[in-house]
Design an enzyme around this catalytic site. Structure first.
Site: not given
Length: 553
Positions: A155, A283, A412-414
């Protein structure tokens, strides 16, 4: 030190408590068979990779990534066993089993060797993204390749100037007169940007098209393969690997796209909306990582505390196992509670996601699960070091690695801070409060199943949550309280999951363990909620002038 042991019985119990039997065609016996087989692979093949990967990081040779010894052989067994396509439809080359089973396998892989799981995770996210957003031709070309495990995926969002602020992405995609698009630009922090497990990677890239509007409205999603259909290499290269605190065997790459060929997913300008399928799937997968890490932290801690003798825990002569000391027992119970309750909370969301009948609950629970479960992994790892004392600070005992590997999951991932702002700033009011009502109904439903003491405590905690939510909605700047509200929401959802576990304790592998864990959560952890709610309602706002002076370098 002990390697990870897959807690298959606990996982099956959590699946039942999470309502997995509501899924069409759910079969308890099949689930047990699948997880038993996965556990054997994970324990025998994947877990031994963890110390090897930590000691022998991924490296860059001749522009290609080389993984530590043993990783390629382990992946071959994983691929040949059909695990990449576990939850992919049979018509697209998979086994057609429920996604929640794939989530359970992901948790097991994470606890055994998070660096190895990271190499696999984004392939699963890409499958869900293509399934939801790809054209028929794209699905026909890519679903089987990913489901077979012949290709892995990445991604590609982040750029040096565009981390969480995706509107600042500058990577540019121009139409190719011969067909498709040509992407130019750089990406950073790309997990698995290259690997020698398959040597073939499908990059899902957010880029800007010519004359696109500024901000996120100008982003489009592209599929950019590392190899073209004629077998030649695409113009995608790895410039360097990051030297990281943890996850040493997971190659975190700086990538360059030099007019690399790609194909558009959907229409120009739809990129962020389409990429959110992958981002939200990831997430929840990162939440599974947190639970896997909490599990292995608890396993190692319990084993050590049972055989380490120090001091007197009672009237006897001692020395006694440190597991008999109240402070150590508190830490061990915390680890147990975080792993079992976090697992049940996450699996319930995965079941709801698969059913598709309560999207508002999934929407609000995704950031809550991501943050709470990754915080849980870090907290359990920190307890593991403390339980081991000075030995916990040594690499030999393999608990300091858990903390190093776990730390990135909160970023990571927000980042968890962004999850808090999303919850406090958007989800409480989304669709005229649909997410808020869905969360309220979820806690009420859990309380209705619970015994009297749990029901009363959950009801009081829910009232505190509602008060905090109203305070945030009325606040001119909710950001200062967003982290506390996120923690409050996670703790309440976690308590609801434990209420369900407690109600089903008779069916647990160890009913006494579930009842003890539930009692600890209700009497020791749940009382944190009124404090968090008071902070949210208190409305702290710093004096602007004083704040500037206090924070000036």
């Amino acid at each position: 030190m002990i390697d990870y042991r897959s807690p298959v019985a606990d996982i099956l119990f959590a699946l039942r408590a999470a309502g997995a039997d509501r899924l069409p065609g759910w079969d308890d016996d099949l689930a047990r068979t699948v997880l038993d087989q996965a556990g054997r692979l994970v324990d025998a093949v994947v877990a031994p990779l963890d110390p090897l990967g930590d000691a022998h990081p991924a490296r860059l040779e001749g522009g290609r990534v080389r993984l530590p010894p043993g990783f390629a052989a382990a992946y071959a067994l994983y691929r040949d066993g059909g695990w990449p396509g576990l939850a992919v439809a049979e018509a697209e080359g998979g086994q057609g089993l429920p996604h929640v089973l794939a989530g359970a396998v992901s948790e097991m892989l994470s606890g055994a060797c998070l660096s190895f799981q990271m190499l696999l995770s984004l392939g699963q996210g890409a499958l869900r993204t293509l399934g939801a957003n790809g054209s028929p031709a794209q699905k026909a070309r890519w679903m089987r390749r990913l489901a077979s495990g012949d290709w892995l995926a990445t991604m590609c969002l982040t750029e040096p100037q565009a981390g969480s602020d995706l509107g600042r992405i500058r990577c540019l995609a121009r139409p190719d007169p011969a067909g498709g698009w040509r992407i130019s630009g750089g990406k950073v922090f790309i997990s698995g940007g290259d690997q020698d497990l398959t040597g073939r990677t499908l990059h899902l890239v957010l880029a800007r098209t010519p004359d696109a509007p500024p901000g996120v409205r100008g982003l489009s999603l592209f599929l950019c393969p590392s190899e073209l259909e004629d077998g030649s290499r695409n113009a995608v290269s790895v410039l360097r690997l990051e030297d990281k605190m943890g996850l040493h065997a997971s190659p975190t790459c700086q990538m360059a796209f030099d007019a690399a060929w790609a194909e558009l997913v959907g229409a120009p300008g739809e990129g962020l909306a389409r990429m959110f399928t992958m981002m939200n799937a990831e997430r929840l997968d990162v939440a599974a990582q947190g639970i896997g890490l909490a599990e292995i932290a608890g396993q190692r801690s319990r084993a050590y505390a049972a055989q380490r003798h120090q001091g007197r825990a009672g009237p006897g002569g001692g020395p006694d196992p440190i597991a008999a000391h109240p402070d150590i027992r508190r830490a061990l119970l915390t680890q147990l509670a975080l792993a079992l309750g976090g697992r049940a909370m996450l699996y319930r969301v995965l079941v709801e996601l698969e059913l598709g009948t309560n999207p508002a609950l999934v929407e609000i629970m995704t950031p809550i699960c991501k943050a709470f479960c990754t915080d849980a992994g870090g907290e359990a790892a920190d307890h593991a070091i403390q339980i081991h004392g000075g030995y916990g600070y040594l690499r030999e005992y393999r608990v300091e690695q858990i903390l190093r590997d776990a730390r990135i999951t909160r970023i990571y991932e927000g980042s968890n801070g962004i999850q808090g702002m999303t919850l406090a700033g958007r989800l409480l009011t989304l669709d005229d409060g649909a997410c808020r009502r869905a969360f309220h109904a979820e806690i009420v439903a859990a309380a209705a199943q619970a015994e009297a003491a749990w029901r009363e405590d959950l009801t009081r905690a829910l009232a505190a949550w509602e008060e905090a939510a109203s305070a945030l909605l009325a606040a001119p700047e909710p950001g200062y309280a967003a982290a506390d509200f996120l923690r409050l929401s996670g703790l309440l959802a976690f308590a609801a999951a434990w209420a369900r576990l407690h109600a089903a304790a008779d069916a647990a592998p160890s009913p006494a363990r579930i009842r003890q864990g539930a009692d600890f959560v209700r009497r020791w952890m749940l009382p944190e909620i009124p404090l968090l709610a008071a902070r949210c309602a208190g409305g702290f706002r710093p004096d602007p002038a004083g704040l500037e002076e206090a924070l000036t370098p």
